[in-house]
Design an enzyme around this catalytic site. Structure first.
Site, short mmCIF file in Angstrom:
data_model
loop_
_atom_site.label_atom_id
_atom_site.label_comp_id
_atom_site.label_asym_id
_atom_site.label_seq_id
_atom_site.Cartn_x
_atom_site.Cartn_y
_atom_site.Cartn_z
CE LYS A 47 -0.30 -3.80 -0.21
NZ LYS A 47 -0.96 -2.83 0.70
CB SER A 286 -4.55 -11.24 1.41
OG SER A 286 -4.17 -10.87 0.10
#
Length: 326
Positions: A47, A286
Site C-alpha cells: 500500500k 493475504s
C-alpha cells in the site's frame, strides 16, 4: 559513493522478486513461484505505492495543499502508509478504522501520530454496514464527512492514482525482473488497485498473461455472529458479489481477471507458517492466501515450467495477535 536519498518517499518500489525454491520442492511443484515481497517498502506493505502516488497526484492537481488534513477509511495497511507519507510531507492524517482489524494496526497508526476514528464517529457509516459495505455509499458518506471538517478525503477505493501506482511501478518492475517471462500473477483484493493496475499494464505487454484473483471463502469472512473465526484481514470478497461491492477501480481501468479462487483462512495461515519454516520469509494473512492460491495453479499440468508471480502484500508483524502465528 552510492546514491544518497533525499526523503522516505524516494524509497517506494523496486521490491525484490524471489524464487521460492525450497517451497516449490516441498510441494512437488513444476512451476516457478516468484514472490514479490512488498514488505520491503518503507511502511511495510504494497500500500506504500498507492499512498504516495495518491498524495503526489493530489498535490499536483492542487487538491491537497500545505497544512491540510487527509482522511480515509482503512483496514490498516493503506492507513499506515498514508500516515507515513503524510508525516514526511507535513500533513495530518485521520483514519476511520474498519471494524475488527488486528490490534497491531491500530497501535502502529497511533505511533505514527494518526487520529483514529471509529465508524460510529462518521454519520451514516454504521447504518450502511448493517447491510454490508457498499463502495458507492462509502464514497458519499466519507465525502460528506470530509467536507464538513474541511479535510481532504483521499478515497483509496475510487482514486485512480491507486491503480496508476501499479501501472507505473509494480507492473514494470515485474516485467523487467522476469525479462518479460511472466505467465500468471496472483493477488488478493482490497481496493482492487493492485489487480486493476497490473491487469492494465501487463496485458499491454503480454495479452496472454493470466491475472488470478483470490478472495476469502465465505467461512473466512468477518462476521459479528462468529467473532472467534479465523479470517483474512484487509481483503474483500469481489467475485460473485452485487455490483455495488465490486471494486470501482476495476471498471475505471477496464480491468478483468481470468480466475478467482476462494481461500479458507486456515489454509492461508498454514501456508504462511510453512513459508517461514522453509524459507525464512515472515508474511501476513493475504500473502499466505496468495501463495496458497499460486500453489493450486502450479499443480496444474498446463503450468509446468511457467512463471507465477505472487504479490506478497506485507509481513506478519501486524498479525501476531491473530491465530496465524499462535
Amino acid at each position: 559513493m552510492g546514491r544518497i536519498y533525499d526523503s522516505i518517499t524516494e524509497l517506494v518500489g523496486n521490491t525484490p522478486l524471489v524464487r521460492l525454491h525450497r517451497y516449490e520442492e516441498s510441494e512437488g511443484l513444476q512451476a516457478n513461484i516468484l514472490g514479490k515481497f512488498e514488505y520491503f517498502n518503507p511502511s511495510g506493505s504494497v500500500k506504500d505505492r498507492a499512498a504516495i502516488n495518491m498524495i503526489q497526484e493530489a498535490e499536483y492537481e492542487g487538491k491537497l495543499k500545505p497544512g491540510m488534513t487527509i482522511v480515509d477509511f482503512t483496514s490498516g495497511n493503506t492507513g499506515i502508509a498514508t500516515a507515513t507519507y503524510a508525516n514526511a510531507k507535513g500533513y495530518k492524517y485521520v483514519a476511520v478504522i474498519q471494524p475488527q482489524v488486528s490490534v497491531e494496526r491500530s497501535q502502529i497508526l497511533k505511533a505514527l501520530g494518526a487520529e483514529l476514528l471509529q465508524v460510529t464517529d462518521v454519520p451514516g457509516f454504521a447504518e450502511m454496514l448493517k447491510t454490508g459495505l457498499s463502495l458507492a455509499r462509502l464514497g458519499d458518506i466519507m465525502n460528506s464527512f470530509a467536507e464538513s471538517k474541511g479535510w481532504f478525503y483521499i478515497d483509496q477505493c475510487s482514486n485512480p492514482a491507486n491503480a496508476r501506482a501499479h501501472i507505473n511501478g509494480t507492473g514494470p518492475e515485474i516485467w523487467r525482473d522476469t525479462d518479460g517471462k511472466v505467465d500468471y500473477v496472483v493477488q488478493l483484493v482490497g481496493t482492487g488497485g493492485t489487480l486493476a493496475g497490473l491487469s492494465a499494464y501487463l496485458r499491454t505487454k503480454n495479452p496472454d498473461v493470466k491475472i488470478i484473483g483470490a478472495q476469502p471463502a465465505d467461512q473466512s469472512l468477518k462476521n459479528p455472529n462468529f467473532p472467534d473465526r479465523n479470517t483474512l484481514d484487509g481483503v474483500l470478497k469481489f467475485n460473485g458479489v452485487p455490483d455495488d461491492k465490486v471494486p470501482t477501480l476495476f471498471s475505471q481501468f477496464n480491468a478483468y481477471y481470468d480466475e478467482c479462487i476462494d481461500v479458507i483462512a486456515e489454509d492461508a495461515y498454514e501456508t504462511g507458517r510453512k513459508l517461514v519454516r522453509e524459507e525464512g520469509f515472515f508474511v501476513g494473512h493475504s500473502a499466505g492466501a496468495a501463495l496458497w492460491t499460486a500453489t493450486q495453479i502450479a499443480k496444474r499440468p498446463e503450468a509446468a515450467g511457467k512463471n507465477i508471480v505472487v504479490i506478497l502484500a506485507d509481513n506478519a508483524f501486524k498479525y501476531l495477535s491473530t491465530n496465524m502465528y499462535k
